[in-house]
Design an enzyme around this catalytic site. Structure first.
Site, mmCIF file in Angstrom:
data_model
loop_
_atom_site.group_PDB
_atom_site.id
_atom_site.type_symbol
_atom_site.label_atom_id
_atom_site.label_comp_id
_atom_site.label_asym_id
_atom_site.label_seq_id
_atom_site.Cartn_x
_atom_site.Cartn_y
_atom_site.Cartn_z
ATOM 1 N N SER A 154 0.815 -1.213 0.000
ATOM 2 C CA SER A 154 0.000 0.000 0.000
ATOM 3 C C SER A 154 0.853 1.270 0.000
ATOM 4 C CB SER A 154 -0.909 0.008 1.233
ATOM 5 O OG SER A 154 -1.651 -1.188 1.322
HETATM 6 N N1 SAH Z 1 -1.011 -3.893 3.647
HETATM 7 C C1 SAH Z 1 -0.573 -4.772 2.609
HETATM 8 C C2 SAH Z 1 -1.581 -4.738 1.492
HETATM 9 C C3 SAH Z 1 -1.482 -5.872 0.553
HETATM 10 S S1 SAH Z 1 -2.713 -5.843 -0.722
HETATM 11 C C4 SAH Z 1 0.786 -4.284 2.128
HETATM 12 O O1 SAH Z 1 1.030 -3.081 2.216
HETATM 13 O O2 SAH Z 1 1.583 -5.084 1.647
HETATM 14 C C5 SAH Z 1 -4.060 -6.653 0.089
HETATM 15 C C6 SAH Z 1 -3.823 -8.083 0.452
HETATM 16 O O3 SAH Z 1 -5.086 -8.619 0.876
HETATM 17 C C7 SAH Z 1 -3.367 -8.988 -0.688
HETATM 18 O O4 SAH Z 1 -2.168 -9.605 -0.322
HETATM 19 C C8 SAH Z 1 -4.498 -9.987 -0.862
HETATM 20 O O5 SAH Z 1 -4.045 -11.293 -1.201
HETATM 21 C C9 SAH Z 1 -5.121 -9.979 0.518
HETATM 22 N N2 SAH Z 1 -6.503 -10.446 0.577
HETATM 23 C C10 SAH Z 1 -7.517 -10.222 -0.289
HETATM 24 N N3 SAH Z 1 -8.649 -10.820 0.118
HETATM 25 C C11 SAH Z 1 -8.331 -11.444 1.296
HETATM 26 C C12 SAH Z 1 -9.074 -12.245 2.223
HETATM 27 N N4 SAH Z 1 -10.367 -12.525 2.046
HETATM 28 N N5 SAH Z 1 -8.437 -12.715 3.316
HETATM 29 C C13 SAH Z 1 -7.118 -12.448 3.529
HETATM 30 N N6 SAH Z 1 -6.367 -11.703 2.688
HETATM 31 C C14 SAH Z 1 -6.972 -11.206 1.593
#
Ligand code: SAH
Length: 201
Positions: free
Chosen positions: A52
């Protein structure tokens, strides 16, 4: 990053500023993008997901008002960057990611950086992690089409959740607070996150 993207845009909470100055964002950024780790945008982390944007992370953390003795749930571990920030700010962090590969990479980096108050899980975080509930704070890093009831139900009295809600190009952060057992919803900034994928039961 801290001066130009955070302080200049009004992020004022010193605990958050200090945590964001301390956590090495480049460690969570895949090598092809490492030279951009402190720039003002999200970056690819594989599996179609992104780390993010720092400013939106700071906004979410400020809204969440995490306290040092809080128990926190993070949904969407991704790179583990926000997990590390939460680990700096809270007592205990449960973090769930549906991509096993991303979860494992994040676990390894967090362990290498010495974060011992993080418990990583693989699974569908839209259902939360009821076995460790209730949580003082929940941070969701992927956008839900509507507020997931299971997550609201896992908040403690006085607990807060920050979550992006809405379809692809029309998302808004929502801050949910539990007062007298009832969720109160405050609409916040517009935003753009990857979708929260709900697995079939
Ligand atoms: N805060 C993280 C954001 C990653 S993007 C960073 O800065 O790296 C959001 C993440 O949510 C992704 O890795 C995706 O695989 C995960 N995600 C999406 N749906 C999800 C769910 N139902 N349960 C767990 N993770 C999920």
């Amino acid at each position: 990053m801290v001066a130009e993207q955070l302080r200049a845009r009004g992020i004022a909470d010193e605990r958050i500023i200090q945590a964001m100055a301390r956590v090495p964002r480049h460690e969570f950024t895949p090598s092809p993008y490492r030279d951009q780790a402190y720039e003002d945008h999200p970056l690819p982390i594989g599996q179609g997901q992104t780390i993010s944007q720092p400013y939106i992370v700071a906004l979410m953390l400020e809204a969440l008002a995490v306290k040092p003795d809080d128990k926190v749930l993070e949904v969407g571990t991704g790179s583990g960057y926000v997990t590390a920030l939460l680990a700096e700010l809270a007592a205990e962090v449960f973090s769930i990611e549906r991509h096993a590969r991303l979860a494992e990479e994040a676990r390894a980096i967090l362990a290498r950086l010495g974060y011992r108050n993080v418990r990583p899980f693989v699974g569908d975080g839209s259902q939360g992690l009821p076995e460790h509930a209730p949580y003082d704070a929940i941070l969701v890093s992927a956008a839900a089409l509507k507020l997931p009831p299971a997550l609201v139900a896992q908040l403690a009295e006085g607990g807060r959740m920050i979550i992006p809600v809405g379809p692809g190009d029309a998302q808004q952060l929502q801050l949910v607070t539990i007062r007298n057992g009832q969720p109160q919803v405050q609409l916040r900034e517009l935003c753009r996150f990857v979708p929260l994928v709900e697995d079939e039961p």
